[in-house]
Write a protein that holds these residues in place. Structure first.
Motif, PDB file in Angstrom:
ATOM      1  N   UNK A 109       2.359  10.839  -0.183  1.00  0.00           N
ATOM      2  CA  UNK A 109       2.377   9.377  -0.178  1.00  0.00           C
ATOM      3  C   UNK A 109       1.988   8.767   1.161  1.00  0.00           C
ATOM      4  N   UNK A 110       1.560   9.580   2.106  1.00  0.00           N
ATOM      5  CA  UNK A 110       1.157   9.040   3.399  1.00  0.00           C
ATOM      6  C   UNK A 110      -0.221   8.386   3.259  1.00  0.00           C
ATOM      7  N   UNK A 111      -0.377   7.113   3.636  1.00  0.00           N
ATOM      8  CA  UNK A 111      -1.656   6.420   3.448  1.00  0.00           C
ATOM      9  C   UNK A 111      -2.847   7.106   4.118  1.00  0.00           C
ATOM     10  N   UNK A 112      -2.635   7.757   5.244  1.00  0.00           N
ATOM     11  CA  UNK A 112      -3.755   8.433   5.906  1.00  0.00           C
ATOM     12  C   UNK A 112      -4.170   9.678   5.133  1.00  0.00           C
ATOM     13  N   UNK A 113      -3.244  10.299   4.440  1.00  0.00           N
ATOM     14  CA  UNK A 113      -3.581  11.418   3.566  1.00  0.00           C
ATOM     15  C   UNK A 113      -4.307  10.909   2.316  1.00  0.00           C
ATOM     16  N   UNK A 114      -3.908   9.749   1.805  1.00  0.00           N
ATOM     17  CA  UNK A 114      -4.671   9.144   0.703  1.00  0.00           C
ATOM     18  C   UNK A 114      -6.130   8.979   1.123  1.00  0.00           C
ATOM     19  N   UNK A 115      -6.328   8.414   2.302  1.00  0.00           N
ATOM     20  CA  UNK A 115      -7.675   8.144   2.798  1.00  0.00           C
ATOM     21  C   UNK A 115      -8.483   9.436   2.899  1.00  0.00           C
ATOM     22  N   UNK A 164      -4.627  -2.066  11.580  1.00  0.00           N
ATOM     23  CA  UNK A 164      -3.702  -3.197  11.699  1.00  0.00           C
ATOM     24  C   UNK A 164      -2.789  -3.261  10.480  1.00  0.00           C
ATOM     25  N   UNK A 165      -3.384  -3.116   9.297  1.00  0.00           N
ATOM     26  CA  UNK A 165      -2.579  -3.165   8.075  1.00  0.00           C
ATOM     27  C   UNK A 165      -1.701  -1.933   7.936  1.00  0.00           C
ATOM     28  N   UNK A 166      -2.192  -0.788   8.373  1.00  0.00           N
ATOM     29  CA  UNK A 166      -1.409   0.441   8.325  1.00  0.00           C
ATOM     30  C   UNK A 166      -0.118   0.297   9.127  1.00  0.00           C
ATOM     31  N   UNK A 167      -0.202  -0.390  10.245  1.00  0.00           N
ATOM     32  CA  UNK A 167       0.970  -0.585  11.111  1.00  0.00           C
ATOM     33  C   UNK A 167       1.880  -1.713  10.614  1.00  0.00           C
ATOM     34  N   UNK A 168       1.324  -2.641   9.851  1.00  0.00           N
ATOM     35  CA  UNK A 168       2.084  -3.847   9.505  1.00  0.00           C
ATOM     36  C   UNK A 168       2.584  -3.895   8.065  1.00  0.00           C
ATOM     37  N   UNK A 169       1.891  -3.238   7.140  1.00  0.00           N
ATOM     38  CA  UNK A 169       2.201  -3.380   5.722  1.00  0.00           C
ATOM     39  C   UNK A 169       3.007  -2.202   5.186  1.00  0.00           C
ATOM     40  N   UNK A 170       3.705  -2.431   4.102  1.00  0.00           N
ATOM     41  CA  UNK A 170       4.340  -1.328   3.380  1.00  0.00           C
ATOM     42  C   UNK A 170       3.244  -0.475   2.738  1.00  0.00           C
ATOM     43  N   UNK A 176      -2.562  -1.342  -2.308  1.00  0.00           N
ATOM     44  CA  UNK A 176      -3.174  -2.400  -3.114  1.00  0.00           C
ATOM     45  C   UNK A 176      -4.394  -2.994  -2.415  1.00  0.00           C
ATOM     46  N   UNK A 177      -4.286  -3.258  -1.126  1.00  0.00           N
ATOM     47  CA  UNK A 177      -5.376  -3.891  -0.397  1.00  0.00           C
ATOM     48  C   UNK A 177      -6.569  -2.957  -0.203  1.00  0.00           C
ATOM     49  N   UNK A 178      -6.312  -1.681   0.110  1.00  0.00           N
ATOM     50  CA  UNK A 178      -7.378  -0.792   0.578  1.00  0.00           C
ATOM     51  C   UNK A 178      -7.828   0.272  -0.422  1.00  0.00           C
ATOM     52  N   UNK A 179      -7.014   0.566  -1.419  1.00  0.00           N
ATOM     53  CA  UNK A 179      -7.340   1.643  -2.356  1.00  0.00           C
ATOM     54  C   UNK A 179      -7.482   1.165  -3.805  1.00  0.00           C
ATOM     55  N   UNK A 180      -6.907   0.033  -4.120  1.00  0.00           N
ATOM     56  CA  UNK A 180      -6.904  -0.460  -5.497  1.00  0.00           C
ATOM     57  C   UNK A 180      -8.123  -1.324  -5.780  1.00  0.00           C
TER      58      UNK A 180
END
Length: 239
Positions: A109-115, A164-170, A176-180
């Motif tokens: 579930x780590x966003x950088x691993x998603x990327x 910026x969003x990685x540091x600020x968003x859940x 939702x913003x970057x993958x959906x």
């Protein structure tokens, strides 16, 4: 109810997708066998869904794959790309498992691993379903040319905005913003993380090679390398 109302307009397309994808799935599986000596011991599900995701794997080590027919283009090349992309996720997991991945330490579930995972699947789809317009590897249809042109021209801005969003968003809001397909408020284009993931993978591959890049997830603190790349400025390279 809204999804049900859409179906009559899509019946012919759904039928054509169903007819075409049945031969393309074994074709793509055979291409992975020939190029990477991989077999896929999984179930492939073809469904008519609710106009949500076009295709997905279940989160498990060796997952089954589902394709939602109403969301797919019937064009055979478009189908080859998305089938190769979803099989690309599976191919990576099989290679990692064979390389001794400690799945108990994996951070699904780590966003950088998603990327990174989307970058690997995009790379593998290009290897398996080759000689198709570069934008199709991101859009899975003919509507991605403007998307890719924007991403290539603005990679530094996109990297900075993602961090910026990685540091600020859940994680949920970031996804939702970057993958959906329903995101994209930042720049007016959704799923730009796929472009970043692809660029990271290609640049990492230049230094470490394809096989090492595909299984790099098993390295300790691999997310830190992705974060470092995202924080670096550089000159974009065309696809």
């Amino acid at each position: 109810m809204q999804s049900i109302e859409k179906y009559p307009h899509y019946f012919n397309s759904i039928k054509e997708v169903h007819e075409n994808i049945q031969s393309i799935i074994p074709e793509i599986a055979g291409a992975y066998k020939n190029k990477y000596n991989l077999s896929f011991p999984v179930d492939i599900n073809l469904i008519v869904g609710g106009f949500g995701s076009n295709a997905y794997t279940y989160r498990q080590i060796i997952p089954n794959i589902t394709f939602a027919l109403e969301k797919l283009s019937p064009n055979p090349d478009h189908l080859r790309v998305i089938v190769a992309h979803e099989f690309g996720h599976l191919a990576q997991y099989i290679m990692l498992d064979d390389a001794g991945m400690d799945w108990s330490k994996s951070r699904w579930t780590h966003p950088l691993i998603w990327l990174y995972r989307e970058g690997i699947a995009t790379h593998l789809s290009r290897q398996i379903a080759d000689n198709i317009h570069p934008s199709v590897y991101f859009s899975y249809n003919d509507e991605g040319v403007q998307w890719l042109t924007f991403a290539q021209a603005n990679m530094i801005r996109i990297k900075q905005a993602f961090m910026e969003d990685f540091k600020a968003l859940t994680s949920e809001k970031l996804f939702h913003e970057w993958f959906s397909i329903n995101g994209g408020n930042r720049f007016g284009y959704s799923r730009l993380a796929y472009f970043l993931g692809n660029r990271f993978v290609l640049e990492y591959m230049e230094k470490h090679g394809e096989q090492a890049t595909i299984i790099a997830w098993r390295e300790e603190n691999f997310e830190a390398k992705i974060a470092q790349w995202l924080s670096q400025e550089g000159v974009d390279k065309s696809e």
